[in-house]
Design a protein around this motif. Sequence first.
Motif, mmCIF file in Angstrom:
data_model
loop_
_atom_site.group_PDB
_atom_site.id
_atom_site.type_symbol
_atom_site.label_atom_id
_atom_site.label_comp_id
_atom_site.label_asym_id
_atom_site.label_seq_id
_atom_site.Cartn_x
_atom_site.Cartn_y
_atom_site.Cartn_z
ATOM 1 N N LEU A 159 -47.016 16.148 7.773
ATOM 2 C CA LEU A 159 -46.187 15.322 6.901
ATOM 3 C C LEU A 159 -45.699 16.191 5.750
ATOM 4 O O LEU A 159 -46.497 16.847 5.078
ATOM 5 C CB LEU A 159 -46.992 14.139 6.351
ATOM 6 N N THR A 160 -44.393 16.197 5.523
ATOM 7 C CA THR A 160 -43.794 17.024 4.471
ATOM 8 C C THR A 160 -43.213 16.143 3.378
ATOM 9 O O THR A 160 -42.523 15.162 3.655
ATOM 10 C CB THR A 160 -42.685 17.922 5.046
ATOM 11 N N THR A 161 -43.526 16.486 2.141
ATOM 12 C CA THR A 161 -42.915 15.821 0.990
ATOM 13 C C THR A 161 -42.043 16.840 0.271
ATOM 14 O O THR A 161 -42.380 18.014 0.176
ATOM 15 C CB THR A 161 -43.984 15.278 0.018
ATOM 16 N N LYS A 162 -40.885 16.366 -0.222
ATOM 17 C CA LYS A 162 -39.934 17.265 -0.867
ATOM 18 C C LYS A 162 -39.602 16.771 -2.263
ATOM 19 O O LYS A 162 -39.217 15.632 -2.452
ATOM 20 C CB LYS A 162 -38.661 17.378 -0.021
ATOM 21 N N GLY A 163 -39.808 17.645 -3.240
ATOM 22 C CA GLY A 163 -39.439 17.380 -4.616
ATOM 23 C C GLY A 163 -38.691 18.589 -5.121
ATOM 24 O O GLY A 163 -37.658 18.971 -4.577
ATOM 25 N N ALA A 202 -40.741 21.983 -1.280
ATOM 26 C CA ALA A 202 -41.379 21.276 -0.176
ATOM 27 C C ALA A 202 -42.835 21.701 -0.030
ATOM 28 O O ALA A 202 -43.181 22.864 -0.224
ATOM 29 C CB ALA A 202 -40.624 21.546 1.117
ATOM 30 N N LYS A 203 -43.682 20.737 0.308
ATOM 31 C CA LYS A 203 -45.070 21.040 0.621
ATOM 32 C C LYS A 203 -45.516 20.114 1.748
ATOM 33 O O LYS A 203 -45.150 18.934 1.770
ATOM 34 C CB LYS A 203 -45.973 20.873 -0.605
ATOM 35 N N SER A 204 -46.285 20.662 2.649
ATOM 36 C CA SER A 204 -46.722 19.904 3.816
ATOM 37 C C SER A 204 -48.225 19.721 3.823
ATOM 38 O O SER A 204 -48.965 20.454 3.160
ATOM 39 C CB SER A 204 -46.284 20.622 5.104
ATOM 40 N N ASP A 263 -51.434 15.289 8.583
ATOM 41 C CA ASP A 263 -51.531 13.828 8.543
ATOM 42 C C ASP A 263 -51.318 13.311 9.960
ATOM 43 O O ASP A 263 -50.190 13.164 10.414
ATOM 44 C CB ASP A 263 -50.492 13.237 7.591
#
Length: 242
Positions: A143-147, A150-152, A155
């Motif tokens: 699961l990758t979140t981007k602000g 990006a950091k994965s 999950d």
Amino acid sequence: MDKAYKILSLRENISNRKAKEMLDLGLVFSSGKKIRASDLISPKTPLKILSIEKPKVLFEDKFILAVSKPPFFDSYDLEKKFSNYKLLNRLDKHTSGVILLTRDDDFKDKVINEFKNELVYKEYLALAKGIIPQDLVIDRAILTTKGNYAKSKIDDKLGKKAITNITPLKLINKNTLLKVVIKTGRTHQIRLHLDSINHPILGDNIYGRVPFARLMLHSYKISLFDYEFCSDEGSFWKYLQD
């Protein structure tokens, strides 16, 4: 004593902004230790400054441009360097190796479909911390979140399928040189998967945080349609010799 970026700025006769950029990229060392912009150092501190290599064209025809990207070079800057070309794949700034571009929109759509259907062969070299004695398949969803960046994370419930095949090639100073093959291409997939088995890649400042001159990850080979491109490993081995 003063901030490292100020010392570097004065010594190299460059702006504070340029000095900070070089330090943030991890290009400045002292006695083998990477110097950060906020570090306090003496004006007499010996500094070693790594240079950013230039991208090398591996192949070009009317459909595709294959380039060997050096470490510390942003993938998107290739679109500026090679005008009218658009990226077909991307590599992290600190990852070196084969990267592909095109200026043909129809061809781009076909390649995107190949990636989506997991029909592109992607082989990497990675230097991982510790000893990995045998082949492994890491099958963990990501699961990758981007602000701001990006950091994965692993999950298995919400993440997308990600499979990484690793083959040990040889030991180097109690670390393992790996051949890594991936079909999926999740953000930071190889870095995260290797960290998940407690063998992070040397130089990874996000996962595992193992200090090294650069992220020791290199996109060695890409094959699609009737094309096969291999990148020179020089920019990878250079940092082992240093």
